[in-house]
Write a protein that holds these residues in place. Structure first.
Motif, PDB file in Angstrom:
ATOM      1  N   LYS A  76       0.800  -1.156  -0.011  1.00 34.59           N
ATOM      2  CA  LYS A  76      -0.005   0.094   0.214  1.00 34.59           C
ATOM      3  C   LYS A  76       0.807   1.156  -0.119  1.00 34.59           C
ATOM      4  O   LYS A  76       0.365   2.263   0.027  1.00 34.59           O
ATOM      5  CB  LYS A  76      -0.847  -0.044   1.174  1.00 34.59           C
ATOM      6  CG  LYS A  76      -1.703  -0.996   1.296  1.00 34.59           C
ATOM      7  CD  LYS A  76      -2.755  -0.978   0.231  1.00 34.59           C
ATOM      8  CE  LYS A  76      -3.891  -2.070   0.187  1.00 34.59           C
ATOM      9  NZ  LYS A  76      -4.954  -2.104  -0.670  1.00 34.59           N
ATOM     10  N   HIS A  77       2.265   1.009   0.133  1.00 36.31           N
ATOM     11  CA  HIS A  77       2.993   2.153   0.420  1.00 36.31           C
ATOM     12  C   HIS A  77       3.377   2.563  -1.277  1.00 36.31           C
ATOM     13  O   HIS A  77       4.009   3.862  -1.244  1.00 36.31           O
ATOM     14  CB  HIS A  77       4.272   1.867   1.312  1.00 36.31           C
ATOM     15  CG  HIS A  77       3.904   1.810   2.602  1.00 36.31           C
ATOM     16  ND1 HIS A  77       3.282   2.521   3.438  1.00 36.31           N
ATOM     17  CD2 HIS A  77       4.166   0.552   3.230  1.00 36.31           C
ATOM     18  CE1 HIS A  77       2.988   2.143   4.376  1.00 36.31           C
ATOM     19  NE2 HIS A  77       3.559   1.006   4.613  1.00 36.31           N
ATOM     20  N   ILE A  78       3.363   1.686  -2.306  1.00 31.95           N
ATOM     21  CA  ILE A  78       3.980   1.979  -3.460  1.00 31.95           C
ATOM     22  C   ILE A  78       2.693   2.254  -4.331  1.00 31.95           C
ATOM     23  O   ILE A  78       1.839   1.384  -4.796  1.00 31.95           O
ATOM     24  CB  ILE A  78       4.492   0.647  -3.892  1.00 31.95           C
ATOM     25  CG1 ILE A  78       5.683   0.002  -2.953  1.00 31.95           C
ATOM     26  CG2 ILE A  78       5.060   0.801  -5.638  1.00 31.95           C
ATOM     27  CD1 ILE A  78       6.720   1.003  -3.095  1.00 31.95           C
ATOM     28  N   PRO A  79       3.052   3.560  -4.908  1.00 33.18           N
ATOM     29  CA  PRO A  79       2.036   3.847  -5.999  1.00 33.18           C
ATOM     30  C   PRO A  79       2.132   3.316  -7.281  1.00 33.18           C
ATOM     31  O   PRO A  79       3.143   3.332  -8.044  1.00 33.18           O
ATOM     32  CB  PRO A  79       2.377   5.476  -6.186  1.00 33.18           C
ATOM     33  CG  PRO A  79       2.974   5.822  -4.987  1.00 33.18           C
ATOM     34  CD  PRO A  79       3.687   4.576  -4.704  1.00 33.18           C
ATOM     35  N   LYS A  80       1.084   2.679  -7.787  1.00 36.81           N
ATOM     36  CA  LYS A  80       1.382   1.973  -9.136  1.00 36.81           C
ATOM     37  C   LYS A  80       0.512   2.789 -10.021  1.00 36.81           C
ATOM     38  O   LYS A  80      -0.187   3.844  -9.977  1.00 36.81           O
ATOM     39  CB  LYS A  80       0.390   0.581  -9.113  1.00 36.81           C
ATOM     40  CG  LYS A  80       1.282  -0.788  -8.643  1.00 36.81           C
ATOM     41  CD  LYS A  80       1.767  -0.502  -7.108  1.00 36.81           C
ATOM     42  CE  LYS A  80       0.549  -0.725  -6.294  1.00 36.81           C
ATOM     43  NZ  LYS A  80       0.787  -0.793  -4.750  1.00 36.81           N
ATOM     44  N   VAL A  81       0.974   2.781 -11.304  1.00 43.07           N
ATOM     45  CA  VAL A  81       0.477   3.643 -12.533  1.00 43.07           C
ATOM     46  C   VAL A  81       0.131   2.672 -13.699  1.00 43.07           C
ATOM     47  O   VAL A  81       0.683   1.645 -14.058  1.00 43.07           O
ATOM     48  CB  VAL A  81       1.563   4.555 -12.912  1.00 43.07           C
ATOM     49  CG1 VAL A  81       1.765   5.654 -11.809  1.00 43.07           C
ATOM     50  CG2 VAL A  81       3.069   3.810 -13.346  1.00 43.07           C
ATOM     51  N   VAL A  82      -1.005   3.119 -14.355  1.00 37.66           N
ATOM     52  CA  VAL A  82      -1.144   2.415 -15.747  1.00 37.66           C
ATOM     53  C   VAL A  82      -1.305   3.606 -16.684  1.00 37.66           C
ATOM     54  O   VAL A  82      -1.804   4.922 -16.344  1.00 37.66           O
ATOM     55  CB  VAL A  82      -2.496   1.782 -15.537  1.00 37.66           C
ATOM     56  CG1 VAL A  82      -2.341   0.489 -14.931  1.00 37.66           C
ATOM     57  CG2 VAL A  82      -3.658   2.346 -15.000  1.00 37.66           C
TER      58      VAL A  82
ATOM     59  N   LEU B 279      -0.797   9.294 -18.432  1.00 36.56           N
ATOM     60  CA  LEU B 279      -1.230   8.316 -17.594  1.00 36.56           C
ATOM     61  C   LEU B 279      -2.670   8.311 -17.404  1.00 36.56           C
ATOM     62  O   LEU B 279      -3.345   9.141 -17.646  1.00 36.56           O
ATOM     63  CB  LEU B 279      -0.887   9.284 -16.133  1.00 36.56           C
ATOM     64  CG  LEU B 279      -1.126   8.766 -14.746  1.00 36.56           C
ATOM     65  CD1 LEU B 279      -0.363   7.404 -14.598  1.00 36.56           C
ATOM     66  CD2 LEU B 279      -1.049   9.792 -13.698  1.00 36.56           C
ATOM     67  N   LEU B 280      -3.185   7.182 -17.128  1.00 39.70           N
ATOM     68  CA  LEU B 280      -4.682   6.664 -17.210  1.00 39.70           C
ATOM     69  C   LEU B 280      -5.086   6.784 -15.711  1.00 39.70           C
ATOM     70  O   LEU B 280      -6.168   7.557 -15.303  1.00 39.70           O
ATOM     71  CB  LEU B 280      -4.955   5.479 -17.633  1.00 39.70           C
ATOM     72  CG  LEU B 280      -4.921   5.243 -19.278  1.00 39.70           C
ATOM     73  CD1 LEU B 280      -4.982   3.662 -19.334  1.00 39.70           C
ATOM     74  CD2 LEU B 280      -6.163   5.845 -19.638  1.00 39.70           C
ATOM     75  N   TYR B 281      -4.212   6.263 -14.924  1.00 43.25           N
ATOM     76  CA  TYR B 281      -4.651   6.224 -13.364  1.00 43.25           C
ATOM     77  C   TYR B 281      -3.591   5.681 -12.575  1.00 43.25           C
ATOM     78  O   TYR B 281      -2.324   5.340 -13.145  1.00 43.25           O
ATOM     79  CB  TYR B 281      -5.806   5.335 -13.171  1.00 43.25           C
ATOM     80  CG  TYR B 281      -6.512   5.676 -11.861  1.00 43.25           C
ATOM     81  CD1 TYR B 281      -6.992   6.907 -11.509  1.00 43.25           C
ATOM     82  CD2 TYR B 281      -6.604   4.515 -10.727  1.00 43.25           C
ATOM     83  CE1 TYR B 281      -7.710   7.060 -10.396  1.00 43.25           C
ATOM     84  CE2 TYR B 281      -7.207   4.988  -9.696  1.00 43.25           C
ATOM     85  CZ  TYR B 281      -7.768   6.082  -9.504  1.00 43.25           C
ATOM     86  OH  TYR B 281      -8.403   6.342  -8.119  1.00 43.25           O
TER      87      TYR B 281
END
Length: 246
Positions: free
Chosen positions: A139-145, A152-154
């Motif tokens: 939960k500490h790591i921001p993931k990106v798509v 960036l989508l989200y």
């Protein structure tokens, strides 16, 4: 005179997970100074500024000849802090290096600056592939798509993208350095509270998306370690010790 760009390191003392984080010593050197030293390998001292609301951090900067700008305690995020600084120091774009990136890869900083000079009006952030399932679930790591063209989508601290069977396949994490154009910062700072999704996810880049602005992602190395927990500190110390023996 408007500068082409400057590097800004936002530094907040009251971290919920690691109070006093910028001043925590890593092998005898405060984390903030280690982050600053990485930036100093890329640009000259006159291009680096610390943005903080804490007198203890200001004193550290004064004692170590690091330019410091005091900002309001009402700043909601590091980007809000940079937006406030931008009212005092004008630049075309601002390179945001998070203060909890003590081993930030200098090659990544150079790549971001080079890309931002080419596209000064773009909001630019880095990403790298996740190969460890533990990082994917953290939960500490921001993931990106993002789209094929890099937009960036989200972004989420939850595991994304994930199959309906809950399997980890392909994933990418955010590298916490950004290029933020002055105009984008002005729009960002007009919002005096976190936007809905930004607040839910605790990811400030989402505010740009919610305001209708594009964020472009560029590939970076897998060398950075954001310090959010004591376990992260241990990883950083091991990394520094390893590199010192090479």
């Amino acid at each position: 005179m408007i500068k082409k760009f400057i590097i800004v390191i936002p530094a907040r003392y009251n971290s919920s997970r690691l109070p006093g984080k910028p001043l925590i010593k890593i092998l005898g050197i405060p984390m903030l100074i280690r982050t600053y030293q990485q930036c100093l390998k890329v640009v000259s001292r006159d291009k680096i500024f610390i943005a903080t609301d804490d007198k203890r951090i200001q004193k550290l900067c004064d004692d170590n000849n690091m330019s410091c700008v005091m900002t309001s305690k009402k700043c909601l995020t590091g980007t809000d802090r940079i937006a406030e600084l931008s009212k005092k120091i004008k630049a075309s774009f601002y390179i945001n290096i998070q203060g909890d990136e003590p081993i930030c890869d200098t090659g990544d900083i150079k790549k971001l600056i080079k890309t931002a000079k080419k596209y000064p009006n773009r909001i630019i952030n880095g990403y790298t592939k996740i190969t460890d399932k533990k990082l994917f679930l953290s939960k500490h790591i921001p993931k990106v798509v993002f789209r094929n063209d890099g937009r960036l989508l989200y972004q989420s601290r939850s595991p994304i993208p994930i199959s309906k069977k809950g399997k980890f396949t392909h994933a990418w994490r955010q590298v916490c350095i950004y290029s933020l154009p002055y105009k984008a910062l002005k729009i960002f700072s007009k919002i005096k509270q976190k936007t809905i999704l930004e607040n839910i996810e605790d990811c400030e880049l989402i505010r740009f998306l919610e305001l209708g602005l594009e964020v472009y992602m560029i590939k970076m190395s897998n060398n950075s370690i954001s310090v959010d927990t004591k376990k992260d500190l241990i990883k950083v110390i091991k990394n520094i010790n390893y590199l010192s023996k090479r």
